[in-house]
Design an enzyme around this catalytic site. Structure first.
Site, PDB file in Angstrom:
ATOM      1  CG  ASN A   1      33.631  96.605 156.607  1.00  0.00           C
ATOM      2  OD1 ASN A   1      33.877  96.686 155.401  1.00  0.00           O
ATOM      3  ND2 ASN A   1      32.604  97.221 157.176  1.00  0.00           N
ATOM      4  CD1 TRP A   2      40.139  95.423 155.288  1.00  0.00           C
ATOM      5  CD2 TRP A   2      40.902  95.103 153.195  1.00  0.00           C
ATOM      6  NE1 TRP A   2      41.152  94.484 155.339  1.00  0.00           N
ATOM      7  CE2 TRP A   2      41.639  94.271 154.078  1.00  0.00           C
ATOM      8  CE3 TRP A   2      41.207  95.067 151.820  1.00  0.00           C
ATOM      9  CZ2 TRP A   2      42.655  93.423 153.631  1.00  0.00           C
ATOM     10  CZ3 TRP A   2      42.223  94.216 151.385  1.00  0.00           C
ATOM     11  CH2 TRP A   2      42.930  93.409 152.284  1.00  0.00           C
ATOM     12  CE  LYS A   3      33.644 100.509 158.082  1.00  0.00           C
ATOM     13  NZ  LYS A   3      33.123 101.453 159.048  1.00  0.00           N
TER      14      LYS A   3
ATOM     15  CG  HIS B   1      28.196  98.164 157.588  1.00  0.00           C
ATOM     16  ND1 HIS B   1      28.212  99.528 157.738  1.00  0.00           N
ATOM     17  CD2 HIS B   1      29.214  97.686 158.341  1.00  0.00           C
ATOM     18  CE1 HIS B   1      29.208  99.847 158.551  1.00  0.00           C
ATOM     19  NE2 HIS B   1      29.831  98.748 158.919  1.00  0.00           N
TER      20      HIS B   1
ATOM     21  CD  GLU C   1      30.212 102.597 157.239  1.00  0.00           C
ATOM     22  OE1 GLU C   1      30.704 101.924 156.319  1.00  0.00           O
ATOM     23  OE2 GLU C   1      30.822 102.853 158.290  1.00  0.00           O
TER      24      GLU C   1
ATOM     25  CD  GLU D   1      29.588  96.699 162.671  1.00  0.00           C
ATOM     26  OE1 GLU D   1      30.810  96.594 162.836  1.00  0.00           O
ATOM     27  OE2 GLU D   1      29.088  97.143 161.628  1.00  0.00           O
TER      28      GLU D   1
ATOM     29  N   GLY E   1      33.477 103.930 163.684  1.00  0.00           N
ATOM     30  CA  GLY E   1      34.393 104.952 163.168  1.00  0.00           C
ATOM     31  C   GLY E   1      34.508 106.191 164.033  1.00  0.00           C
TER      32      GLY E   1
ATOM     33  CB  SER F   1      35.521 102.402 168.048  1.00  0.00           C
ATOM     34  OG  SER F   1      35.031 103.460 167.242  1.00  0.00           O
TER      35      SER F   1
ATOM     36  N   GLY G   1      36.629  97.770 161.408  1.00  0.00           N
ATOM     37  CA  GLY G   1      36.753  98.654 160.251  1.00  0.00           C
ATOM     38  C   GLY G   1      38.124  99.298 160.233  1.00  0.00           C
ATOM     39  N   GLY G   2      38.200 100.537 160.709  1.00  0.00           N
ATOM     40  CA  GLY G   2      39.425 101.342 160.667  1.00  0.00           C
ATOM     41  C   GLY G   2      40.705 100.593 161.031  1.00  0.00           C
TER      42      GLY G   2
HETATM   43  P1  PGA Z   1      35.166 100.772 162.879  1.00  0.00           P
HETATM   44  O1  PGA Z   1      34.082 100.140 161.871  1.00  0.00           O
HETATM   45  O2  PGA Z   1      35.965  99.618 163.438  1.00  0.00           O
HETATM   46  O3  PGA Z   1      35.996 101.685 162.015  1.00  0.00           O
HETATM   47  O4  PGA Z   1      34.421 101.486 163.931  1.00  0.00           O
HETATM   48  C1  PGA Z   1      33.416  98.945 162.165  1.00  0.00           C
HETATM   49  C2  PGA Z   1      32.464  98.603 161.056  1.00  0.00           C
HETATM   50  O5  PGA Z   1      31.867  99.510 160.477  1.00  0.00           O
HETATM   51  O6  PGA Z   1      32.287  97.432 160.709  1.00  0.00           O
END
Ligand code: PGA
Length: 251
Positions: A9-11, A95, A97, A167, A173, A213, A234-235
């Site tokens: 997930n590149w966000k 998600h 977010e 999640e 994050g 994470s 994500g990250g």
């Molecule tokens: P993260 O994000 O790996 O940066 O914690 C995961 C996600 O939001 O899908």
């Protein structure tokens, strides 16, 4: 057998040219990898260019969100019909977010899941509790509500397309991942809910990913749990070296 899914997930990161560079760095890395599936979810603006870049690679394309209508007066939105034409296979729905910053609730998420499946897309339906909710021992109540409301009226046919990602909000994050045991407990809880609402076969085939994470050092701990069928990253997915290490954790 559930084929593990590794989703990036590149966000809201990467311009088109940066996305192409990242896809280029990844495209030859997963050749011959038949026992696991990889999906890249770039921002909407990069979908087309990334699709062209990974055309012959064993990598699927995913979107990070969608509207539930096919088309119409919804300024700024992207429809499943549009995603379909780009060769998008997966779409992240619900998600945290989006729940947090864009007020997405279970009812809206439910519409998106049904619509995604109707358009032949495979939703990656995200659920997760906040730190506060976990402290108050409300994790299962919250996840149960998110799963039940998110899947309300989703047919057996549609459900076969659904993947769920657990999640925990406090792990996203933050560098503070859940323990594999915490993930396992919630994944088993979700699978049992699906078993009760649908049947054994659908629950046994459902992939439940862990996200929050995930990095090259902790991925194996999650993946050795039989309840964990992949990860949503994500990250660490923005760094090709790290993402390759995650996907090939035991190679
Ligand atoms: P993260 O994000 O790996 O940066 O914690 C995961 C996600 O939001 O899908």
């Amino acid at each position: 057998m559930r084929k593990p899914l590794f989703a990036a997930n590149w966000k809201m990161n990467k311009t088109v040219s940066e996305s192409v560079l990242l896809a280029k760095a990844l495209k030859n890395e997963f050749l011959g990898l038949t026992n696991r599936e990889v999906v890249l979810c770039p921002p909407f603006t990069s979908l087309s260019a990334v699709a062209a870049e990974i055309r012959i690679a064993p990598i699927a394309l995913g979107a990070q969100n969608m509207h539930y209508e096919k088309e119409g007066a919804f300024t700024g939105e992207i429809s499943p019909f549009m995603l379909q034409e780009l060769g998008v296979k997966y779409v992240i729905v619900g998600h945290s977010e989006r729940r947090q910053h864009f007020n997405e609730g279970n009812e809206l998420i439910n519409k998106k899941i049904k619509s995604a499946a109707a358009f032949g897309l495979h939703p990656i339906f995200c659920v997760g509790e906040t730190e506060e909710e976990r402290k108050k021992k409300k994790t299962k109540a919250i996840i149960g509500k998110q799963v039940k409301e998110g899947l309300k009226g989703v047919s057996e046919f549609e459900m076969r397309k659904v993947n769920i990602a657990y999640e925990p909000v406090w792990a996203i994050g933050t560098g503070k991942n859940a323990t594999p045991e915490q993930a396992e407990e919630v994944h088993e809880f979700i699978r049992n809910l699906v078993k009760r609402s649908y049947n054994d076969e659908i629950a046994d085939n459902l992939r439940i990913l862990y996200g929050g994470s995930v990095n090259p050092e902790n991925v194996e701990g999650f993946m050795i749990k039989s309840a964990v069928d992949g990860v949503l990253v994500g990250g660490a997915s923005l760094d090709p070296k790290k993402f390759v290490k995650i996907v090939k954790y035991d190679y």
